[in-house]
Design a protein around this motif. Structure first.
Motif, PDB file in Angstrom:
ATOM      1  N   MET A   1       0.820  -1.206   0.000  1.00  0.00           N
ATOM      2  CA  MET A   1       0.000   0.000   0.000  1.00  0.00           C
ATOM      3  C   MET A   1       0.855   1.258   0.000  1.00  0.00           C
ATOM      4  SD  MET A   1      -3.180   0.826   2.494  1.00  0.00           S
ATOM      5  CE  MET A   1      -3.154   2.467   3.168  1.00  0.00           C
ATOM      6  N   ARG A   4       1.920   2.518  -3.448  1.00  0.00           N
ATOM      7  CA  ARG A   4       0.784   3.105  -4.169  1.00  0.00           C
ATOM      8  C   ARG A   4       0.547   4.537  -3.715  1.00  0.00           C
ATOM      9  NH1 ARG A   4      -1.557  -1.929  -3.730  1.00  0.00           N
ATOM     10  NH2 ARG A   4      -1.497  -3.001  -5.721  1.00  0.00           N
ATOM     11  N   GLY A   8       0.814   7.525  -6.250  1.00  0.00           N
ATOM     12  CA  GLY A   8      -0.402   8.319  -6.419  1.00  0.00           C
ATOM     13  C   GLY A   8      -0.169   9.777  -6.053  1.00  0.00           C
ATOM     14  N   THR A  12      -0.315  12.960  -8.614  1.00  0.00           N
ATOM     15  CA  THR A  12      -1.156  14.138  -8.369  1.00  0.00           C
ATOM     16  C   THR A  12      -0.323  15.407  -8.447  1.00  0.00           C
ATOM     17  OG1 THR A  12      -2.368  12.744  -6.829  1.00  0.00           O
ATOM     18  CG2 THR A  12      -2.876  15.079  -6.786  1.00  0.00           C
TER      19      THR A  12
ATOM     20  N   VAL B  46      -7.093   4.347  10.057  1.00  0.00           N
ATOM     21  CA  VAL B  46      -7.182   3.846   8.679  1.00  0.00           C
ATOM     22  C   VAL B  46      -6.014   4.370   7.862  1.00  0.00           C
ATOM     23  CG1 VAL B  46      -8.491   4.082   6.531  1.00  0.00           C
ATOM     24  CG2 VAL B  46      -9.676   3.474   8.641  1.00  0.00           C
ATOM     25  N   LEU B  47      -5.766   5.692   8.019  1.00  0.00           N
ATOM     26  CA  LEU B  47      -4.703   6.308   7.223  1.00  0.00           C
ATOM     27  C   LEU B  47      -3.330   5.759   7.598  1.00  0.00           C
ATOM     28  CD1 LEU B  47      -5.917  10.022   7.083  1.00  0.00           C
ATOM     29  CD2 LEU B  47      -5.964   8.319   5.254  1.00  0.00           C
ATOM     30  N   GLY B  49      -2.807   2.779   8.441  1.00  0.00           N
ATOM     31  CA  GLY B  49      -2.728   1.392   8.016  1.00  0.00           C
ATOM     32  C   GLY B  49      -2.787   0.414   9.183  1.00  0.00           C
ATOM     33  N   PRO B 290      -9.367   0.141   4.501  1.00  0.00           N
ATOM     34  CA  PRO B 290      -8.924   1.105   3.495  1.00  0.00           C
ATOM     35  C   PRO B 290      -8.461   0.475   2.179  1.00  0.00           C
ATOM     36  CG  PRO B 290      -7.123   0.586   4.947  1.00  0.00           C
ATOM     37  CD  PRO B 290      -8.251  -0.330   5.321  1.00  0.00           C
ATOM     38  N   THR B 294      -8.331   2.572  -1.297  1.00  0.00           N
ATOM     39  CA  THR B 294      -7.000   3.072  -1.651  1.00  0.00           C
ATOM     40  C   THR B 294      -6.657   2.708  -3.080  1.00  0.00           C
ATOM     41  OG1 THR B 294      -6.416   2.518   0.609  1.00  0.00           O
ATOM     42  CG2 THR B 294      -4.635   3.199  -0.845  1.00  0.00           C
ATOM     43  N   LYS B 295      -6.907   1.436  -3.438  1.00  0.00           N
ATOM     44  CA  LYS B 295      -6.570   1.001  -4.796  1.00  0.00           C
ATOM     45  C   LYS B 295      -7.406   1.739  -5.822  1.00  0.00           C
ATOM     46  CE  LYS B 295      -4.515  -3.438  -4.016  1.00  0.00           C
ATOM     47  NZ  LYS B 295      -4.414  -4.835  -4.411  1.00  0.00           N
ATOM     48  N   TYR B 298      -6.163   5.143  -6.162  1.00  0.00           N
ATOM     49  CA  TYR B 298      -4.886   5.037  -6.869  1.00  0.00           C
ATOM     50  C   TYR B 298      -5.107   4.965  -8.375  1.00  0.00           C
ATOM     51  CZ  TYR B 298      -0.666   2.787  -8.641  1.00  0.00           C
ATOM     52  OH  TYR B 298       0.435   2.465  -9.371  1.00  0.00           O
ATOM     53  N   VAL B 301      -6.388   8.247  -9.833  1.00  0.00           N
ATOM     54  CA  VAL B 301      -5.310   9.241  -9.923  1.00  0.00           C
ATOM     55  C   VAL B 301      -4.402   8.925 -11.109  1.00  0.00           C
ATOM     56  CG1 VAL B 301      -3.203  10.026  -8.791  1.00  0.00           C
ATOM     57  CG2 VAL B 301      -5.343   9.925  -7.505  1.00  0.00           C
TER      58      VAL B 301
END
Lengths: 287, 521
Positions: A1, A4, A8, A12, B46-47, B49, B290, B294-295, B298, B301
């Motif tokens: 993760m 990514r 990402g 951006t 969540v952020l 992980g 998440p 997230t994917k 991703y 973006v």
């Protein structure tokens, strides 16, 4: 993760920078695009002009004697023509509206024998409004040669740049007295005026050349014989006068086997004395 | 006075707990309400992980929130990797939304009338800040959307995901594929340039081949015998209203079925004939929050960045040809690429059979495929016939697509072909894109291309020579002449002639090139 998130975020960031730069450059890009479309409009206008306008106004806008004035013409671009006709609007509007609606009336100070037809579909013509705009852009672009003093691209045919009407010879077969003619100029005129379409290639009018005529004689010989023929109804007394009469008073005498009213009857109003003399001097040589 | 006395509980809280603790507690409450169940602490977790607590508080928004309720709480970990879905379904939705957003921007600047449509395009490209970018993105997105939706269908077939219980999901997907094609096709006409008019004319002429009611169908589609104001308005309304509306409805049905049945697992993960997508064991669950989110973000973006970079740094631009003109048929007109196979089939013979009957059978076959092909196994090894047919179909469709291009079985006079290679009617071509200054006035001959004075001229004349040599038998002794004259200030007239048969036959065409015209930009 994690990777990514990194990719990402980076994407951006990069995209934001690119869009920001694009935005900064946007006014310059828009100007360039606008000029580009203006250029393409002139390209399209040049092609439309070639297909529709050259027959009367000449391939390079020099005008054609007796048909239509020059529009590649300094008077159009220095404002003097607009002042002459009392036009209060812009030059663009003058040209655009003239092309759109044609000239149902002879414009101020001229007596051109033919009226310009309407061109825009709004007035029943064949061109869409964007095409009229294209032709306008092309016509106005001639002005750059005068503005920038580029003589090589100014109208070389000074004789026809005048917006003034020609001094037409009229339909009297005796006056004015014709100046000496030049057969070569006369031959050129018979081509540019379209005479040859009927008098050489087809059977619409009597053939000029001896080899194409059943009698085996050319128009130069026949014109001398016709005035003595029993059915002759005209007033000519010489071969030259016969030719002059045939050109400016087309229905006074029509050769047997041909219909009256077929030949264009306005040459007295569209030819100068010199033009007429040139044509006659050429025809008389076709024995 | 009691009328004006207001009761604000927060004041009581502040009085009892102090200002900061009260504000923090209130903020937490607002965030929890907005996220339908996640408080600040959980969002931070969540952020970061962190693994979820038991019971997982991150499933609450799926129960309480509208948007999250549409999304599953967890996926099987085996569908989280690139294979087997390649994220193509998600990308299809992404492009539908992307096209809607860019399309709405373009709608602000567009009037569906032949009198103004083309000018609106020029205005968007030259007078609207970011207008060119929006138009390019919309067009590029449309091309990608067609590709992605096609690939999505292909993937679904290859992994056997259309099989029971997902037959109806496949069916609605088929409808969405057709809608995507017609959305793209209906947008083709809107710029009202030569390219759009003739590409759509080709497409619509197939409607005319419909047996018995061909004339009526044609009138219905075009709004008249030819495309005009009515046809443009119809295509516009289809493009911005009817088709998107139906597409969003079918997207809802399609996605509902996807959620109901779960994402089909890779074929080898399951027993033959058993569908276990809905029964995901605890340890195989990959939670939406998440991981899935997230994917998805991703990929959004990445694709947005890719599209924007293509139309800026990559210099990809949607074409805009001259104003549509029903009087001037370009030498070669082709349908959009995804309909070229149809155009290719039409070259095989009868218009009714190859233009209507055969494609009709094909499309219907695709729709009913899962109801006909009821073999229980999704494993590749058991589906040799199906996969072979699929492979052969891809080859046949590629070949038909090639046949649809002008390179196959289109007869036109070689002299015109040669000139059209230099000044094509549906794209700029080498003469118009040449540097204006390098188009030096003079006369140049294709057999002496090497002696032309500038690089661009040599390239053009070499192409001229090359094109003429391609038709050596049909144009004996041919030579190409290019004559350039200064026609006006900033405008050159280029006359291209092909002369053959010892000068007895000639074909000539004039084009005009302006210094500012920036063709191909």
């Amino acid at each position: 993760m994690t990777w990514r998130t990194v990719v990402g975020t980076l994407a951006t960031f990069v995209t934001t920078i690119v869009v920001a730069f694009w935005l900064i450059n946007e006014p310059a890009r828009m100007k360039e695009a606008e000029d580009g479309f203006a250029g393409r409009s002139m390209e399209a206008g040049a092609a439309i002009y070639e297909n529709n306008c050259t027959r009367c106004h000449g391939p390079a806008g020099g005008g054609l004697v007796g048909l239509a004035p020059a529009i590649n013409n300094p008077a159009l671009f220095d404002g003097s023509r607009l002042a002459e006709v009392g036009w209060a609007g812009s030059l663009h509007d003058f040209v655009y509206s003239t092309i759109s609606g044609g000239r149902p009336l002879a414009s101020s100070g001229t007596t051109w024998p033919q009226r310009m037809p309407t061109w825009s579909t709004e007035y029943g013509g064949p061109l869409r409004h964007d095409q009229v705009r294209d032709v306008t852009a092309f016509v106005l672009n001639w002005g750059r040669a005068y503005e920038e003093g580029i003589t090589a691209l100014q109208n070389p045919e000074t004789a026809t740049t005048s917006m003034e009407p020609i001094d037409a010879v009229g339909i009297d077969i005796n006056t004015p007295e014709l100046p000496p003619g030049n057969p070569d100029d006369g031959e050129a005129l018979t081509v540019s005026l379209g005479c040859t379409a009927c008098h050489i290639q087809t059977e619409v009018g009597p053939a000029w050349l001896a080899e194409n005529h059943p009698d085996g004689t050319g128009i130069g010989t026949r014109s001398g014989e016709r005035i003595d023929a029993a059915d002759y109804t005209g007033a000519a007394t010489t071969a030259e006068q016969y030719l002059r009469e045939s050109i400016v008073r087309t229905n006074d005498y029509v050769v047997e086997g041909y219909e009256p009213g077929i030949m264009v009857a306005t040459y007295g109003e569209t030819l100068t004395a010199q033009n007429l003399s040139d044509i006659i001097s050429y025809l008389i040589t076709l024995k | 006075m009691s009328l004006f006395r207001i009761h604000a509980p927060i004041l009581d809280d502040i009085r009892s707990d102090g200002l900061m603790p009260t504000l923090i507690a209130k903020t937490d409450e607002v965030v929890t309400r907005l996220t339908a169940g996640l408080n600040v602490e959980e969002i931070r977790s969540v952020l970061r992980g962190d693994p979820p607590k038991r019971p997982n508080p991150r499933v609450k928004p799926h129960a309480d929130g509208f948007w999250m309720h549409m999304r599953p709480t967890y996926f099987h970990e085996k569908v989280m990797t690139l294979y087997p879905t390649f994220r193509l379904g998600w990308l299809s939705v992404y492009f539908l939304v992307f096209e809607t957003i860019t399309g709405l921007v373009l709608m602000l600047w567009y009037t569906p009338s032949p009198l103004t449509a083309f000018e609106d395009m020029q205005n968007i490209m030259s007078n609207v800040p970011l207008g060119l970018m929006m138009r390019d993105l919309h067009r590029l997105g449309a091309e990608f959307m067609v590709m992605v939706v096609l690939l999505h269908m292909l993937r679904t077939f290859i992994t056997g995901s259309y099989k029971k219980p997902r037959q109806f999901t496949w069916f609605t997907g088929g409808v969405l594929l057709l809608l995507t094609l017609f959305l793209s096709f209906s947008g083709y006409l809107l710029p009202w340039d030569q390219l759009s008019l003739w590409a759509v004319t080709i497409g619509a002429s197939m409607a005319e081949a419909t047996p018995v009611i061909g004339r009526e169908v044609n009138l219905l589609v075009r709004g008249g015998p030819d495309f005009g104001a009515n046809g443009l308005l119809r295509f516009y309304l289809l493009h911005v209203f009817a088709l998107p509306l139906i597409a969003f409805i079918f997207l809802g049905v399609h996605y509902y079925k996807v959620i109901i049945h779960g994402h089909s697992l890779p074929p080898k993960e399951e027993e033959i004939g058993v569908d276990t997508a809905r029964k995901v064991p605890m340890e195989k669950r990959s939670y939406f929050l998440p991981d899935v989110l997230t994917k998805e973000i991703y990929w959004v973006v990445i694709w947005t960045a890719l599209l924007i970079l293509m139309v800026t740094v990559g210099n990809w631009h949607a074409p805009l040809e001259p104003h549509a003109d029903s009087q001037v048929t370009p030498l070669h007109t082709t349908a959009p690429w995804y309909f070229l196979w149809l155009q290719g089939m039409l070259k095989l013979g009868d218009k009714v059979f190859w233009g209507v009957v055969a494609p009709g059978i094909l499309v219907n076959f695709v729709f009913v495929l899962p109801y006909l092909e009821v073999g229980p196994s999704r494993r590749y090894i058991h589906r040799r016939v199906g996969l072979s047919v699929c492979a052969i179909s891809i080859i046949v469709f590629s070949w038909l697509t090639y046949m649809g291009t002008p390179y196959h079985a289109v007869s036109s006079s070689p002299d015109q072909e040669v000139v059209a290679a230099l000044v094509p009617q549906t794209h700029p071509g080498p003469v118009r894109t040449a540097s204006y200054d390098e188009l030096v006035p003079g006369e140049y001959s294709s057999d002496k291309w090497n002696s032309a004075p500038t690089d661009n001229l040599r390239e053009i004349m070499e192409t001229f020579d090359h094109e003429i040599n391609k038709y050596g038998n049909e144009l004996p002794g041919a030579v190409g002449i290019m004559n350039i004259v200064d026609w006006q200030v900033g405008l050159k007239k280029v006359t291209l002639s092909v002369v053959w048969n010892n000068g007895e036959d000639t074909f000539t065409q004039n084009v005009y090139v302006h210094e500012d015209s920036k063709h191909g930009h």
